[in-house]
Design an enzyme around this catalytic site. Structure first.
Site: not given
Length: 281
Positions: A153, A149, A243, A98
């Site tokens: 964020h 995503h 990540h 991510d």
């Protein structure tokens, strides 16, 4: 038919075959006359950019490249997914990464994945994609799956218009930058009640969560802790959270080779999330 007629037809056939062979042996863009009188080294040179030594694309036949589309089976459309129960409990696992694309970290992780012949699923943040389009193109070119995503964020609650903007703006840039269309969505922080997941589900996206985290956002943990978290918790059909962006992820880079080798030693095969969803029994 006379013998003379048959002989003439044979001669015509032989000439036609010879012409065809000659044409096939000459590089595109070079005339038959000049091609027959040049050594192969010169024909090869004609195909290259003399300045860069690269193939001249205009001399080669064009090939249509299909842009990837990451869809989900009907049963997962508009659903929240944490894991999959694969057929025969096959030992497959999906790495999800991510918050990128991210300078330095993403290319290092891509190098590791490529060296180990592993395909992952990257969930992109719109702002990071905007800042690093070439990294995004590389991820797609190397066969990784892509998910949405959001743009900023954000974790906070948002109305439908804001949620729509967060997701659609990112989806538009993903397509504009790479040609990719995706039905995979992951809400930042895994928050399912702030409006984002609801909008994604209304668009028949699959809301992809995770069943196992490396915990690589822990600011105090050592890389070995990330390795241990994954290797001890792995089960068939699990989705692993890692990540490559959103901060300094060098510890994740350090942990990734051990995570891959450890899972392989346990007998796991790596798949992308779209592939995993297709394996639901």
């Amino acid at each position: 038919m006379t013998d003379n007629y048959l002989k003439r037809q044979q001669i015509i056939s032989i000439v036609a075959i010879a012409s065809s062979i000659t044409a096939c042996s000459i590089a595109p863009g070079i005339s038959p006359q000049s091609g027959l009188n040049q050594p192969l080294s010169k024909i090869h040179t004609a195909l290259q950019d003399p300045a860069k030594g690269q193939i001249n694309a205009h001399l080669l036949p064009s090939a249509k490249v299909e842009n990837p589309t990451f869809t989900v089976p009907d049963k997962f459309q508009g659903k929240t997914v944490y894991k999959v129960q694969p057929n025969n409990n096959e030992k497959v696992i999906a790495l999800s990464i991510d918050d990128g694309p991210w300078p330095k970290t993403t290319p290092e992780m891509l190098d590791i994945l490529k060296q180990n012949d592993v395909k992952a699923t990257f969930f992109w943040v719109g702002q990071a994609l905007e800042a690093n389009p070439d990294l995004a193109k590389r991820e797609v070119a190397e066969g990784h799956a892509i998910g949405n995503h959001t743009w900023h964020h954000w974790y906070r609650r948002m109305d439908e218009a804001t949620a729509k903007s967060e997701i659609d703006r990112t989806a538009d840039l993903i397509y504009k930058t790479t040609g990719v269309k995706t039905s995979l969505f992951r809400p930042p922080g895994g928050f399912l009640n702030n409006g984002l997941a609801a909008y994604a589900k209304s668009q028949k996206d699959a809301v992809i969560m995770w069943s196992l985290t490396s915990a690589d956002t822990d600011p105090h943990a050592k890389p070995q802790a990330f390795v241990n978290n994954v290797l001890k918790g792995a089960k068939p059909g699990f989705i692993v959270l890692m990540h490559d962006g959103g901060g300094d992820r060098q510890r994740t880079v350090e942990a990734l080779p051990q995570i891959i080798s450890g899972l392989k030693q346990q007998g796991y095969r790596f798949v992308t999330i779209p592939e995993l969803l297709q394996m639901e029994q």
